[in-house]
Scaffold this motif. Sequence first.
Motif, PDB file in Angstrom:
ATOM      1  N   THR A 125      47.389  -0.507  47.690  1.00  0.00           N
ATOM      2  CA  THR A 125      46.693   0.381  48.637  1.00  0.00           C
ATOM      3  C   THR A 125      47.073   1.884  47.995  1.00  0.00           C
ATOM      4  O   THR A 125      47.911   2.214  47.978  1.00  0.00           O
ATOM      5  N   PRO A 126      45.983   2.603  47.723  1.00  0.00           N
ATOM      6  CA  PRO A 126      46.340   4.019  47.336  1.00  0.00           C
ATOM      7  C   PRO A 126      46.877   4.917  48.654  1.00  0.00           C
ATOM      8  O   PRO A 126      46.385   4.609  49.658  1.00  0.00           O
ATOM      9  N   ILE A 127      47.556   5.713  47.885  1.00  0.00           N
ATOM     10  CA  ILE A 127      48.372   6.743  48.977  1.00  0.00           C
ATOM     11  C   ILE A 127      48.252   8.130  48.453  1.00  0.00           C
ATOM     12  O   ILE A 127      48.539   8.486  47.371  1.00  0.00           O
ATOM     13  N   LEU A 128      47.847   8.949  49.519  1.00  0.00           N
ATOM     14  CA  LEU A 128      48.042  10.552  49.328  1.00  0.00           C
ATOM     15  C   LEU A 128      49.227  10.818  49.853  1.00  0.00           C
ATOM     16  O   LEU A 128      49.503  10.714  51.106  1.00  0.00           O
ATOM     17  N   ILE A 129      50.060  11.477  48.992  1.00  0.00           N
ATOM     18  CA  ILE A 129      51.206  12.464  49.763  1.00  0.00           C
ATOM     19  C   ILE A 129      50.724  13.715  49.885  1.00  0.00           C
ATOM     20  O   ILE A 129      50.583  14.716  48.937  1.00  0.00           O
ATOM     21  N   PHE A 130      50.845  14.213  51.256  1.00  0.00           N
ATOM     22  CA  PHE A 130      50.331  15.304  51.716  1.00  0.00           C
ATOM     23  C   PHE A 130      51.509  16.022  51.857  1.00  0.00           C
ATOM     24  O   PHE A 130      51.812  16.373  53.437  1.00  0.00           O
ATOM     25  N   ASN A 131      52.515  16.430  51.413  1.00  0.00           N
ATOM     26  CA  ASN A 131      53.980  16.891  51.648  1.00  0.00           C
ATOM     27  C   ASN A 131      54.466  18.030  50.778  1.00  0.00           C
ATOM     28  O   ASN A 131      54.148  18.048  49.780  1.00  0.00           O
ATOM     29  N   ASN A 132      55.364  18.752  51.426  1.00  0.00           N
ATOM     30  CA  ASN A 132      56.280  19.641  50.454  1.00  0.00           C
ATOM     31  C   ASN A 132      57.340  18.703  49.764  1.00  0.00           C
ATOM     32  O   ASN A 132      57.897  17.959  50.442  1.00  0.00           O
ATOM     33  N   ILE A 133      57.494  19.327  48.727  1.00  0.00           N
ATOM     34  CA  ILE A 133      58.512  18.324  47.873  1.00  0.00           C
ATOM     35  C   ILE A 133      59.169  19.241  46.876  1.00  0.00           C
ATOM     36  O   ILE A 133      58.936  20.221  46.523  1.00  0.00           O
ATOM     37  N   TRP A 134      60.600  19.002  46.939  1.00  0.00           N
ATOM     38  CA  TRP A 134      61.654  19.819  46.256  1.00  0.00           C
ATOM     39  C   TRP A 134      62.039  19.082  44.995  1.00  0.00           C
ATOM     40  O   TRP A 134      62.706  19.562  44.085  1.00  0.00           O
ATOM     41  N   GLN A 135      62.115  17.654  44.815  1.00  0.00           N
ATOM     42  CA  GLN A 135      62.492  16.894  43.980  1.00  0.00           C
ATOM     43  C   GLN A 135      61.523  17.029  42.812  1.00  0.00           C
ATOM     44  O   GLN A 135      60.301  17.428  43.068  1.00  0.00           O
ATOM     45  N   ASP A 136      61.988  16.292  41.591  1.00  0.00           N
ATOM     46  CA  ASP A 136      60.265  15.884  40.797  1.00  0.00           C
ATOM     47  C   ASP A 136      59.742  14.858  41.493  1.00  0.00           C
ATOM     48  O   ASP A 136      60.385  14.060  42.322  1.00  0.00           O
ATOM     49  N   LEU A 137      58.443  14.784  41.156  1.00  0.00           N
ATOM     50  CA  LEU A 137      57.329  13.974  41.954  1.00  0.00           C
ATOM     51  C   LEU A 137      57.924  12.640  41.822  1.00  0.00           C
ATOM     52  O   LEU A 137      57.710  11.855  42.827  1.00  0.00           O
ATOM     53  N   LYS A 138      58.185  12.200  40.608  1.00  0.00           N
ATOM     54  CA  LYS A 138      58.609  10.712  40.350  1.00  0.00           C
ATOM     55  C   LYS A 138      59.774  10.132  41.226  1.00  0.00           C
ATOM     56  O   LYS A 138      59.578   9.040  41.840  1.00  0.00           O
TER      57      LYS A 138
END
Length: 311
Positions: free
Chosen positions: A98-111
Amino acid sequence: MRILFFGRGLISTQYAWALEKAGHTVEFYVRKGRKATFGGYIELEMWDARRGKQFIKESWNVQLHEEIRPNYDLIIVSVSTEQLPEVAQLLSTVTGNTPILIFNNIWQDLKSAISPLVMNNVVFGFPGAGGGITDNRLRGGFFKMIFLEKPRAGTEQINNMVKELFESAHFKISWIKDMQNWLWNHFAMNAAMEAEVLRQGSFPALLNHRDSFANVGKNMREIAPVLRARGAKIDMISLLLTKIPPPLLSMLFNKVIFAKGSLARLSIEYNNTKAGFSVIEVVKEAKKLGISLPRLTATLENNQRHNVIDN
């Protein structure tokens, strides 16, 4: 489309409402026991700025589930940044393809932030909304614009699906070429603001102190070397925060960006989340890089949160 929102938080609820009004089926996944706590509805008092500025006041019935079923076209995740690793781990075990949209603040590298999820099954975006939820009552609002990363190799189909989904609900897409860099800058700006929230005691108090945004600019100047040391490019908004003289910055925010009655101001006034996580993460990173952040460190010490930097 059939869409599952992970959690029934502020952002998820506002966009789920808008997408349902556009004809889509929306449901929420909540943790065990939360279905009974939340109940089958939420009181909405929010501004919808897609077509002018309309005030929405209604009791909205919602579908909550305490398990994730395999029959959704898309899963949308918008959770507290500190919760994202645990959420990604859970989704990797139950969602299949199932495809996922991450709608989020992120400080790490994305992977790393979404490991063990597969990057080609995930797209990253960011909402244009704010406010808060108290006692099953949501107050806040959302803008017409949302931010979405430009397709990576392998994500073209998911990106197009997400684009068509939000456009069907009359949102406008702002395409981000380098989502990693954009999110790093946004997280840093969030830390600069949250540091001042910690000093003033709350998000509403931030708006009511004349020097708050001058101090946000000073905080951002301190954080900028951390961004550069990580290999990030300072974007236009971050650059303005670091270059505009603090008194002028204060006037710009108080009189224009967060002018009384504006949706931006209301989104902050109703924000009742606990500030500090972004400040802690930035200070931790600075410590690893050997960069001194006296303003942010002092803020954490004054709020008795300095011990978490060493954990």
